[in-house]
Write a protein that holds these residues in place. Structure first.
Motif, PDB file in Angstrom:
ATOM      1  N   ASP A   1      19.378 109.030  69.073  1.00 42.40           N
ATOM      2  CA  ASP A   1      18.497 109.896  68.293  1.00 42.40           C
ATOM      3  C   ASP A   1      19.230 111.105  67.738  1.00 42.40           C
ATOM      4  OD1 ASP A   1      16.280 108.345  68.499  1.00 42.40           O
ATOM      5  OD2 ASP A   1      15.397 109.419  70.183  1.00 42.40           O
ATOM      6  N   ALA A   2      20.266 111.570  68.450  1.00 46.49           N
ATOM      7  CA  ALA A   2      20.961 112.779  68.015  1.00 46.49           C
ATOM      8  C   ALA A   2      21.868 112.533  66.820  1.00 46.49           C
ATOM      9  CB  ALA A   2      21.773 113.350  69.175  1.00 46.49           C
ATOM     10  N   VAL A   3      22.328 111.299  66.639  1.00 46.50           N
ATOM     11  CA  VAL A   3      23.273 111.021  65.563  1.00 46.50           C
ATOM     12  C   VAL A   3      22.658 111.307  64.204  1.00 46.50           C
ATOM     13  CG1 VAL A   3      24.501 109.156  64.387  1.00 46.50           C
ATOM     14  CG2 VAL A   3      24.674 109.391  66.854  1.00 46.50           C
ATOM     15  N   ASP A   4      21.424 110.838  63.991  1.00 44.36           N
ATOM     16  CA  ASP A   4      20.775 111.042  62.699  1.00 44.36           C
ATOM     17  C   ASP A   4      19.614 112.030  62.771  1.00 44.36           C
ATOM     18  OD1 ASP A   4      19.064 109.517  64.172  1.00 44.36           O
ATOM     19  OD2 ASP A   4      18.690 108.016  62.638  1.00 44.36           O
TER      20      ASP A   4
ATOM     21  N   LYS B   1      28.678 103.836  63.463  1.00 45.93           N
ATOM     22  CA  LYS B   1      29.512 103.389  62.340  1.00 45.93           C
ATOM     23  C   LYS B   1      28.963 103.883  61.008  1.00 45.93           C
ATOM     24  CE  LYS B   1      31.503  99.177  60.364  1.00 45.93           C
ATOM     25  NZ  LYS B   1      31.566  97.691  60.471  1.00 45.93           N
ATOM     26  N   ALA B   2      27.647 103.917  60.886  1.00 48.44           N
ATOM     27  CA  ALA B   2      27.029 104.338  59.618  1.00 48.44           C
ATOM     28  C   ALA B   2      26.982 105.853  59.468  1.00 48.44           C
ATOM     29  CB  ALA B   2      25.619 103.764  59.520  1.00 48.44           C
ATOM     30  N   GLN B   3      26.786 106.569  60.569  1.00 50.25           N
ATOM     31  CA  GLN B   3      26.564 108.015  60.491  1.00 50.25           C
ATOM     32  C   GLN B   3      27.828 108.819  60.766  1.00 50.25           C
ATOM     33  OE1 GLN B   3      23.718 109.275  59.466  1.00 50.25           O
ATOM     34  NE2 GLN B   3      22.613 107.328  59.401  1.00 50.25           N
ATOM     35  N   THR B   4      28.587 108.451  61.766  1.00 50.67           N
ATOM     36  CA  THR B   4      29.782 109.221  62.162  1.00 50.67           C
ATOM     37  C   THR B   4      30.965 108.281  62.353  1.00 50.67           C
ATOM     38  OG1 THR B   4      29.113 109.083  64.483  1.00 50.67           O
ATOM     39  CG2 THR B   4      28.419 111.038  63.259  1.00 50.67           C
TER      40      THR B   4
ATOM     41  N   TYR C   1      32.866 106.734  65.780  1.00 48.59           N
ATOM     42  CA  TYR C   1      32.865 105.283  66.004  1.00 48.59           C
ATOM     43  C   TYR C   1      34.263 104.781  66.323  1.00 48.59           C
ATOM     44  CZ  TYR C   1      32.739 100.326  64.747  1.00 48.59           C
ATOM     45  OH  TYR C   1      32.880  98.959  64.732  1.00 48.59           O
ATOM     46  N   VAL C   2      35.255 105.282  65.613  1.00 52.35           N
ATOM     47  CA  VAL C   2      36.639 104.869  65.870  1.00 52.35           C
ATOM     48  C   VAL C   2      37.069 105.297  67.274  1.00 52.35           C
ATOM     49  CG1 VAL C   2      39.032 105.175  65.155  1.00 52.35           C
ATOM     50  CG2 VAL C   2      37.261 104.885  63.437  1.00 52.35           C
ATOM     51  N   GLY C   3      36.719 106.531  67.649  1.00 52.28           N
ATOM     52  CA  GLY C   3      37.081 107.007  68.976  1.00 52.28           C
ATOM     53  C   GLY C   3      36.424 106.203  70.084  1.00 52.28           C
ATOM     54  N   VAL C   4      35.144 105.890  69.910  1.00 56.75           N
ATOM     55  CA  VAL C   4      34.434 105.093  70.916  1.00 56.75           C
ATOM     56  C   VAL C   4      35.016 103.689  71.007  1.00 56.75           C
ATOM     57  CG1 VAL C   4      32.207 104.038  71.457  1.00 56.75           C
ATOM     58  CG2 VAL C   4      32.309 106.429  70.765  1.00 56.75           C
ATOM     59  N   THR C   5      35.386 103.122  69.877  1.00 50.26           N
ATOM     60  CA  THR C   5      35.973 101.777  69.884  1.00 50.26           C
ATOM     61  C   THR C   5      37.289 101.756  70.637  1.00 50.26           C
ATOM     62  OG1 THR C   5      34.943 101.289  67.738  1.00 50.26           O
ATOM     63  CG2 THR C   5      36.766  99.890  68.420  1.00 50.26           C
ATOM     64  N   VAL C   6      38.136 102.756  70.407  1.00 47.16           N
ATOM     65  CA  VAL C   6      39.432 102.815  71.103  1.00 47.16           C
ATOM     66  C   VAL C   6      39.230 102.998  72.600  1.00 47.16           C
ATOM     67  CG1 VAL C   6      41.566 104.133  71.331  1.00 47.16           C
ATOM     68  CG2 VAL C   6      40.643 103.646  69.061  1.00 47.16           C
ATOM     69  N   LEU C   7      38.336 103.909  72.988  1.00 43.47           N
ATOM     70  CA  LEU C   7      38.087 104.143  74.416  1.00 43.47           C
ATOM     71  C   LEU C   7      37.492 102.906  75.086  1.00 43.47           C
ATOM     72  CD1 LEU C   7      36.666 107.789  74.352  1.00 43.47           C
ATOM     73  CD2 LEU C   7      38.947 107.036  75.047  1.00 43.47           C
TER      74      LEU C   7
ATOM     75  N   TRP D   1      23.887  98.124  73.239  1.00 46.91           N
ATOM     76  CA  TRP D   1      25.178  98.706  72.857  1.00 46.91           C
ATOM     77  C   TRP D   1      25.542  98.433  71.388  1.00 46.91           C
ATOM     78  CZ3 TRP D   1      28.428 102.326  73.854  1.00 46.91           C
ATOM     79  CH2 TRP D   1      29.772 102.236  73.521  1.00 46.91           C
ATOM     80  N   PRO D   2      25.377  97.221  70.843  1.00 51.53           N
ATOM     81  CA  PRO D   2      25.664  97.020  69.415  1.00 51.53           C
ATOM     82  C   PRO D   2      24.787  97.869  68.490  1.00 51.53           C
ATOM     83  CG  PRO D   2      25.609  94.913  70.546  1.00 51.53           C
ATOM     84  CD  PRO D   2      25.093  95.925  71.511  1.00 51.53           C
ATOM     85  N   MET D   3      23.538  98.134  68.886  1.00 49.87           N
ATOM     86  CA  MET D   3      22.679  98.976  68.055  1.00 49.87           C
ATOM     87  C   MET D   3      23.239 100.390  67.952  1.00 49.87           C
ATOM     88  SD  MET D   3      18.977  97.709  69.487  1.00 49.87           S
ATOM     89  CE  MET D   3      18.129  98.993  68.591  1.00 49.87           C
ATOM     90  N   LEU D   4      23.706 100.921  69.064  1.00 52.79           N
ATOM     91  CA  LEU D   4      24.303 102.259  69.040  1.00 52.79           C
ATOM     92  C   LEU D   4      25.585 102.261  68.225  1.00 52.79           C
ATOM     93  CD1 LEU D   4      24.390 105.187  70.005  1.00 52.79           C
ATOM     94  CD2 LEU D   4      25.526 104.390  72.087  1.00 52.79           C
ATOM     95  N   GLN D   5      26.381 101.217  68.336  1.00 51.45           N
ATOM     96  CA  GLN D   5      27.630 101.146  67.584  1.00 51.45           C
ATOM     97  C   GLN D   5      27.376 101.104  66.075  1.00 51.45           C
ATOM     98  OE1 GLN D   5      30.776 101.485  68.672  1.00 51.45           O
ATOM     99  NE2 GLN D   5      29.761 101.992  70.589  1.00 51.45           N
TER     100      GLN D   5
END
Length: 285
Positions: A89-92, A209-212, A216-222, A201-205
């Motif tokens: 909810d905080a992303v958008d 990916k669309a908003q920030t 998204y890149v940082g979360v993917t690497v971690l 988890w895919p919904m959050l990703q």
């Protein structure tokens, strides 16, 4: 002078064409030009899903070996779900929730109903595959997880994409693996964890990916590092092979795609089938 018509007799062979015939030749009309960074960014969806399957299998192995308690996994999954729910909810700023009209109370009721239903049927899930051999269960689970990866919606507009089928195959694999755990509580926690990692988890990703995109890149690497570390505790060879697979998908495959684009040589011209661009819907009335 030769004319490109069929309704007049001309003093030329049927297969005759003059020099003007190639004036309409066009090459690579629909070819797309890709940027390497953009392709690497888009490959993150594949990396994420591979890591999700890896984390799920590693978690199941730890529970089957008795190294991870169901209470511990349930607590970590619950805290992660709450943090992900707040982040979603905080992303958008809650814009997506306002558009959908779904309330938090509705989300809470759905969660409680799912948890109660799964917990009530966990003894059935535990004994569901007692008459099936363990090797068959492992083979079925591997095929279902492979099908989940094949039919998952990575953002491509293709006929093979089916989010419902992909999720169902993942849940089926989780039920098969959960039936080989020691107790019904293990089966309940495992199926619940599968829903979190394969559905929520895919919904959050996608939202990240669309908003920030940087987040998204940082979360993917971690997430990839976490999956590799978990796999390394079980098999160092498997971790090396999995790391090679992730590097090939995220770095080598985009490079090959861009290089192969330069070799495209599609031709278009007057020999193509005619395309009717006029709106003919009035004739369908």
């Amino acid at each position: 002078r030769w004319q490109k018509v069929l309704y007049e007799r001309q003093p030329f062979p049927d297969n005759y064409v003059d020099q003007r015939f190639l004036e309409e030749l066009r090459k690579n009309v629909h070819a797309r030009q890709y940027r390497y960074c953009a392709v690497v960014f888009q490959s993150g969806a594949v990396v994420q899903q591979l890591c999700s399957v890896c984390v799920f299998v590693v978690t199941w192995w730890y529970m089957d070996a008795g190294l991870l308690s169901p209470q511990g996994l349930f607590g970590v999954a619950l805290i992660s779900s709450l943090l992900g729910y707040v982040l979603f909810d905080a992303v958008d700023g809650g814009a997506g929730r306002r558009e959908s009209g779904r309330t938090r109370w509705a989300d809470l009721k759905s969660t409680l109903v799912f948890a109660a239903f799964t917990y009530g049927f966990s003894p059935v899930l535990k004994t569901l595959t007692e008459s099936i051999s363990t090797d068959t269960i492992y083979a079925m689970s591997a095929l279902m997880l492979l099908g989940h990866l094949i039919f998952f919606d990575y953002g491509a507009n293709a006929a093979i994409v089916s989010s419902t089928l992909s999720l169902n195959m993942a849940i089926f694999a989780s039920v098969c693996l959960a039936s080989r755990l020691p107790r019904s509580l293990h089966a309940f926690v495992m199926v619940t964890f599968a829903m979190q990692i394969f559905a929520l988890w895919p919904m959050l990703q996608k939202k990240l990916k669309a908003q920030t995109p940087p987040c998204y890149v940082g979360v993917t690497v971690l997430f990839a590092l976490a999956a590799l570390l978990g796999l390394a505790t079980i098999s160092s060879v498997g971790a090396v092979l999995f790391a090679s697979l992730l590097l090939a998908i995220s770095c080598l495959c985009p490079y090959c795609l861009i290089r192969l684009q330069l070799l495209k040589d599609n031709i278009h011209g007057p020999w193509d089938e005619a395309e009717i661009k006029e709106d003919l819907s009035r004739f369908l009335m």
